[in-house]
Design a protein around this motif. Structure first.
Motif, PDB file in Angstrom:
ATOM      1  N   LEU A  36       1.830  20.645 -14.701  1.00  0.00           N
ATOM      2  CA  LEU A  36       2.009  19.191 -14.639  1.00  0.00           C
ATOM      3  C   LEU A  36       1.636  18.665 -13.262  1.00  0.00           C
ATOM      4  CD1 LEU A  36       3.021  17.376 -16.947  1.00  0.00           C
ATOM      5  CD2 LEU A  36       5.184  17.181 -15.723  1.00  0.00           C
ATOM      6  N   HIS A  37       1.928  19.449 -12.220  1.00  0.00           N
ATOM      7  CA  HIS A  37       1.613  19.024 -10.854  1.00  0.00           C
ATOM      8  C   HIS A  37       0.106  18.846 -10.662  1.00  0.00           C
ATOM      9  CE1 HIS A  37       1.589  18.761  -6.513  1.00  0.00           C
ATOM     10  NE2 HIS A  37       0.832  19.838  -6.443  1.00  0.00           N
ATOM     11  N   ARG A  38      -0.687  19.819 -11.105  1.00  0.00           N
ATOM     12  CA  ARG A  38      -2.142  19.727 -10.962  1.00  0.00           C
ATOM     13  C   ARG A  38      -2.718  18.634 -11.853  1.00  0.00           C
ATOM     14  NH1 ARG A  38      -5.043  23.725  -8.614  1.00  0.00           N
ATOM     15  NH2 ARG A  38      -6.774  23.333 -10.039  1.00  0.00           N
ATOM     16  N   LEU A  39      -2.185  18.522 -13.064  1.00  0.00           N
ATOM     17  CA  LEU A  39      -2.694  17.509 -13.990  1.00  0.00           C
ATOM     18  C   LEU A  39      -2.434  16.102 -13.476  1.00  0.00           C
ATOM     19  CD1 LEU A  39      -3.979  16.749 -16.670  1.00  0.00           C
ATOM     20  CD2 LEU A  39      -1.735  17.040 -17.755  1.00  0.00           C
ATOM     21  N   SER A  40      -1.271  15.866 -12.866  1.00  0.00           N
ATOM     22  CA  SER A  40      -0.936  14.524 -12.390  1.00  0.00           C
ATOM     23  C   SER A  40      -1.942  14.020 -11.360  1.00  0.00           C
ATOM     24  CB  SER A  40       0.471  14.496 -11.793  1.00  0.00           C
ATOM     25  OG  SER A  40       0.551  15.284 -10.620  1.00  0.00           O
TER      26      SER A  40
ATOM     27  N   ASN B 164       0.813  -1.228   0.000  1.00  0.00           N
ATOM     28  CA  ASN B 164       0.000   0.000   0.000  1.00  0.00           C
ATOM     29  C   ASN B 164       0.840   1.269   0.000  1.00  0.00           C
ATOM     30  OD1 ASN B 164      -2.291  -1.513  -0.034  1.00  0.00           O
ATOM     31  ND2 ASN B 164      -2.889  -1.115   2.075  1.00  0.00           N
ATOM     32  N   ALA B 165       2.103   1.183  -0.429  1.00  0.00           N
ATOM     33  CA  ALA B 165       2.918   2.390  -0.538  1.00  0.00           C
ATOM     34  C   ALA B 165       2.536   3.115  -1.821  1.00  0.00           C
ATOM     35  CB  ALA B 165       4.403   2.027  -0.549  1.00  0.00           C
ATOM     36  N   VAL B 166       2.076   4.359  -1.702  1.00  0.00           N
ATOM     37  CA  VAL B 166       1.646   5.115  -2.870  1.00  0.00           C
ATOM     38  C   VAL B 166       2.763   5.985  -3.429  1.00  0.00           C
ATOM     39  CG1 VAL B 166      -0.751   5.137  -2.151  1.00  0.00           C
ATOM     40  CG2 VAL B 166       0.730   7.005  -1.450  1.00  0.00           C
ATOM     41  N   ASP B 167       3.810   6.209  -2.631  1.00  0.00           N
ATOM     42  CA  ASP B 167       4.924   7.038  -3.092  1.00  0.00           C
ATOM     43  C   ASP B 167       6.045   6.931  -2.073  1.00  0.00           C
ATOM     44  OD1 ASP B 167       6.411   8.797  -4.610  1.00  0.00           O
ATOM     45  OD2 ASP B 167       4.817  10.284  -4.781  1.00  0.00           O
ATOM     46  N   TYR B 168       7.202   7.498  -2.409  1.00  0.00           N
ATOM     47  CA  TYR B 168       8.260   7.601  -1.412  1.00  0.00           C
ATOM     48  C   TYR B 168       8.968   8.924  -1.581  1.00  0.00           C
ATOM     49  CZ  TYR B 168      12.353   6.845  -4.432  1.00  0.00           C
ATOM     50  OH  TYR B 168      13.344   6.988  -5.359  1.00  0.00           O
ATOM     51  N   LEU B 169       9.506   9.432  -0.467  1.00  0.00           N
ATOM     52  CA  LEU B 169      10.167  10.739  -0.439  1.00  0.00           C
ATOM     53  C   LEU B 169      11.608  10.564  -0.002  1.00  0.00           C
ATOM     54  CD1 LEU B 169       7.315  12.757   1.309  1.00  0.00           C
ATOM     55  CD2 LEU B 169       7.840  12.698  -1.134  1.00  0.00           C
ATOM     56  N   LEU B 170      12.499  11.108  -0.784  1.00  0.00           N
ATOM     57  CA  LEU B 170      13.926  11.017  -0.481  1.00  0.00           C
ATOM     58  C   LEU B 170      14.319  12.150   0.459  1.00  0.00           C
ATOM     59  CD1 LEU B 170      16.450   9.349  -1.341  1.00  0.00           C
ATOM     60  CD2 LEU B 170      16.856  11.103  -3.075  1.00  0.00           C
ATOM     61  N   LYS B 171      14.956  11.804   1.576  1.00  0.00           N
ATOM     62  CA  LYS B 171      15.413  12.815   2.526  1.00  0.00           C
ATOM     63  C   LYS B 171      16.664  13.509   2.010  1.00  0.00           C
ATOM     64  CE  LYS B 171      13.808  10.273   6.633  1.00  0.00           C
ATOM     65  NZ  LYS B 171      14.258   9.645   7.892  1.00  0.00           N
ATOM     66  N   PRO B 172      16.840  14.817   2.203  1.00  0.00           N
ATOM     67  CA  PRO B 172      15.857  15.747   2.783  1.00  0.00           C
ATOM     68  C   PRO B 172      14.682  15.944   1.844  1.00  0.00           C
ATOM     69  CG  PRO B 172      17.751  16.952   1.946  1.00  0.00           C
ATOM     70  CD  PRO B 172      18.102  15.494   1.838  1.00  0.00           C
TER      71      PRO B 172
ATOM     72  N   GLU C 196       9.805  20.052  -1.052  1.00  0.00           N
ATOM     73  CA  GLU C 196       8.446  20.555  -0.814  1.00  0.00           C
ATOM     74  C   GLU C 196       7.474  20.121  -1.908  1.00  0.00           C
ATOM     75  OE1 GLU C 196       7.070  22.087   1.629  1.00  0.00           O
ATOM     76  OE2 GLU C 196       8.730  22.770   2.874  1.00  0.00           O
ATOM     77  N   GLU C 197       7.889  20.239  -3.165  1.00  0.00           N
ATOM     78  CA  GLU C 197       7.000  19.882  -4.275  1.00  0.00           C
ATOM     79  C   GLU C 197       6.675  18.398  -4.263  1.00  0.00           C
ATOM     80  OE1 GLU C 197       6.993  19.815  -9.170  1.00  0.00           O
ATOM     81  OE2 GLU C 197       8.382  21.132  -8.106  1.00  0.00           O
ATOM     82  N   ARG C 198       7.686  17.563  -3.971  1.00  0.00           N
ATOM     83  CA  ARG C 198       7.453  16.114  -3.935  1.00  0.00           C
ATOM     84  C   ARG C 198       6.553  15.747  -2.758  1.00  0.00           C
ATOM     85  NH1 ARG C 198       6.889  12.599  -5.732  1.00  0.00           N
ATOM     86  NH2 ARG C 198       8.357  10.948  -5.203  1.00  0.00           N
ATOM     87  N   PHE C 199       6.705  16.438  -1.633  1.00  0.00           N
ATOM     88  CA  PHE C 199       5.853  16.173  -0.475  1.00  0.00           C
ATOM     89  C   PHE C 199       4.396  16.439  -0.838  1.00  0.00           C
ATOM     90  CE2 PHE C 199       3.645  17.153   3.443  1.00  0.00           C
ATOM     91  CZ  PHE C 199       4.149  16.238   4.355  1.00  0.00           C
ATOM     92  N   ALA C 200       4.135  17.597  -1.468  1.00  0.00           N
ATOM     93  CA  ALA C 200       2.770  17.955  -1.857  1.00  0.00           C
ATOM     94  C   ALA C 200       2.213  16.978  -2.881  1.00  0.00           C
ATOM     95  CB  ALA C 200       2.746  19.377  -2.415  1.00  0.00           C
ATOM     96  N   GLU C 201       3.052  16.544  -3.807  1.00  0.00           N
ATOM     97  CA  GLU C 201       2.609  15.603  -4.838  1.00  0.00           C
ATOM     98  C   GLU C 201       2.243  14.248  -4.233  1.00  0.00           C
ATOM     99  OE1 GLU C 201       4.771  13.337  -8.489  1.00  0.00           O
ATOM    100  OE2 GLU C 201       5.069  15.502  -8.374  1.00  0.00           O
TER     101      GLU C 201
END
Length: 253
Positions: free
Chosen positions: A185-189, A94-102, A105-110
């Protein structure tokens, strides 16, 4: 309201995620855990929609925490990692995404928007037969309206092969033609089905069944080739999600 837990053995990283989530009025952080065993015990006792989960933790890592939960009790997960590679099995948990540290901001919102969309679809399916009065959750777009002069042309989403960012616009590539849509692209995705359309770079989205070749590069980026021969760069922050979707749809990896 989306009920969220944050699981990370680094207090600063955990606090950073919670601070970001506090900016969203539809999010309620109901729990936070600093290690795997505590998280597993806690998640067995609470009702949860979404978890931000650190992949690398001592004793019990984040993937093992998710795997130990019964599928019906397992929340959607956004993975947090200081590394740019981890087991593809994450997306079966059920992982929908992953975020690379640090965390960017844009990836967090996406990632959060993708989780919102998947939760909406889950709730729609759960209530579809139970109550006809329940408002329909947003469905993935099936057609996109594109302005060409005074005309409005409707493009079937299923015909789109790939999408490229062009400032405040998105270029839709369809069978050798290009349509310019006034939308980022962010909103469309967020309007596209994430099981079919995958973000592969800040500037591009591809329809997964159009990918015929994926070649890894030394720096963990990659290059893919579409059916029409178009080559596209794949950023390392999107490579694992793309690989998982390709495997699910039987594509070449």
């Amino acid at each position: 309201m989306i009920r969220v837990a944050v699981i990370d053995d680094e207090p600063l990283a955990r606090d950073g995620v919670i601070a970001r989530l506090a900016e969203h009025s539809d999010i309620e952080v109901v729990a936070q855990y600093g290690d795997g065993p505590a998280a597993l015990a806690g998640l067995r006792e609470i009702s949860l929609d979404l978890a931000f989960v650190d992949v690398q933790m001592p004793e019990l890592n984040g993937l093992d925490v998710l795997a130990a939960l019964p599928p019906a009790q397992r929340p959607l997960a956004i993975l947090l990692t200081a590394y740019d590679a981890f087991a593809i099995r994450a997306f079966a948990l059920n992982a929908v995404d992953y975020l690379l540290k640090p965390v960017d901001e844009e990836r967090f919102a996406e990632a959060l928007e993708r989780a919102r969309q998947m939760l909406a679809w889950r709730r729609r399916d759960a209530h579809a037969c139970a109550d006809d009065t329940v408002a329909a959750a947003p469905r993935p777009a099936s057609r996109l309206a594109v302005r060409i002069g005074r005309r409005e042309v409707y493009v079937d989403v299923d015909d789109i092969e790939w999408i490229q960012a062009d400032g405040d616009y998105a270029s839709l590539h369809v069978d050798g033609r290009t349509y310019l849509l006034r939308e980022s692209l962010h909103r469309l995705s967020a309007r596209l089905n994430p099981e079919r359309f995958v973000r592969v770079h800040r500037s591009s989205i591809v329809r997964a069944d159009q990918v015929v070749e994926l070649r890894q590069l030394i720096n963990r980026d990659a290059v893919l080739r579409l059916r029409d021969g178009t080559p596209l760069r794949v950023s390392r922050t999107y490579i694992d999600r793309l690989t998982a979707v390709l495997r699910e749809c039987g594509g070449s990896v």
